[in-house]
Design an enzyme around this catalytic site. Structure first.
Site, short mmCIF file in Angstrom:
data_model
loop_
_atom_site.label_atom_id
_atom_site.label_comp_id
_atom_site.label_asym_id
_atom_site.label_seq_id
_atom_site.Cartn_x
_atom_site.Cartn_y
_atom_site.Cartn_z
CD GLN A 63 3.38 5.72 2.67
OE1 GLN A 63 2.52 5.18 2.12
NE2 GLN A 63 4.48 5.07 3.33
CG HIS A 97 -0.37 1.20 7.49
ND1 HIS A 97 0.86 0.74 8.34
CD2 HIS A 97 0.48 2.02 6.75
CE1 HIS A 97 2.13 1.29 8.03
NE2 HIS A 97 1.81 1.99 6.84
CD GLU A 98 -1.03 2.32 3.19
OE1 GLU A 98 -0.90 3.42 2.72
OE2 GLU A 98 -0.35 1.30 3.03
CB CYS A 147 5.23 2.07 7.61
SG CYS A 147 4.87 3.85 6.57
CG LEU A 148 7.18 0.98 1.33
CD1 LEU A 148 6.48 1.30 -0.06
CD2 LEU A 148 8.54 0.20 1.15
CG HIS A 152 0.18 6.83 5.93
ND1 HIS A 152 1.63 7.30 6.03
CD2 HIS A 152 0.72 5.26 5.77
CE1 HIS A 152 2.33 6.45 6.44
NE2 HIS A 152 1.90 5.20 6.04
N GLY A 186 0.70 -1.19 0.16
CA GLY A 186 -0.04 -0.03 0.03
C GLY A 186 0.79 1.25 -0.08
NI NI Z 1 2.99 3.32 5.76
#
Ligand code: NI
Length: 161
Positions: free
Chosen positions: A51, A131-132, A89-90, A135, A46
């Protein structure tokens, strides 16, 4: 294919509130295509617009590798149960931590044509949706980690984004 730079924790943009998308434009379409490319290139499941430095309420999710979901202005309308597991998480490279999320999530969103749809998910998909969406409100999973954030070899865990 166009990749965008992924912002990492410490970058203020990751702590900001994103704005609703009012209309689909060529520029927003390009952003979504780039987000998909960037997510796949990074082996994430995702990615949220902040991000890549854009404060719009857009996320892309693909937990299977061949079924991407594009969610515009998403909101969670129902949850059920509980799951506790490792999350990454990236934007927090090389780290993971245990987070408890609902085991079932129902979300409403607009698709790339700004048509409403419903996405239901359990397990990893439910986790990814939560999670997304966090953000989009400036929250990172590290705020919810139970215990310590650990350093990991990313090949060993299921990445979220
Ligand atoms: Ni993330």
């Amino acid at each position: 294919m166009a990749l965008r730079n992924i912002r990492v924790m410490g970058d203020d943009i990751l702590n900001k509130q994103c704005k609703e998308v009012k209309e689909m434009t060529p520029r927003t379409r390009m952003l979504i295509e780039d987000m998909l490319d960037t997510m796949y290139e990074a082996n994430g499941v995702g990615l949220a617009a902040p991000q890549v430095g854009v404060l719009k309420r857009i996320v892309v999710i693909d937990v299977t590798g061949d079924e991407p979901y594009i969610l515009i202005n998403p909101r969670i309308v129902e949850t059920d149960g509980e799951q506790t597991g490792q999350e990454g998480c990236l934007s927090v490279p090389g780290k993971a931590g245990q987070v408890t999320r609902p085991n079932y999530v129902k979300a409403e969103a607009l698709d790339i044509n700004m048509e409403p749809f419903v996405l239901e998910g359990t397990e990893l998909l439910a986790r990814a949706i939560c999670h997304e969406l966090d953000h989009l409100d400036g929250h990172l999973y590290v705020e919810k980690v139970e215990g310590d954030l650990t350093t990991v070899n990313y090949n060993e865990i299921e990445e979220i984004d």
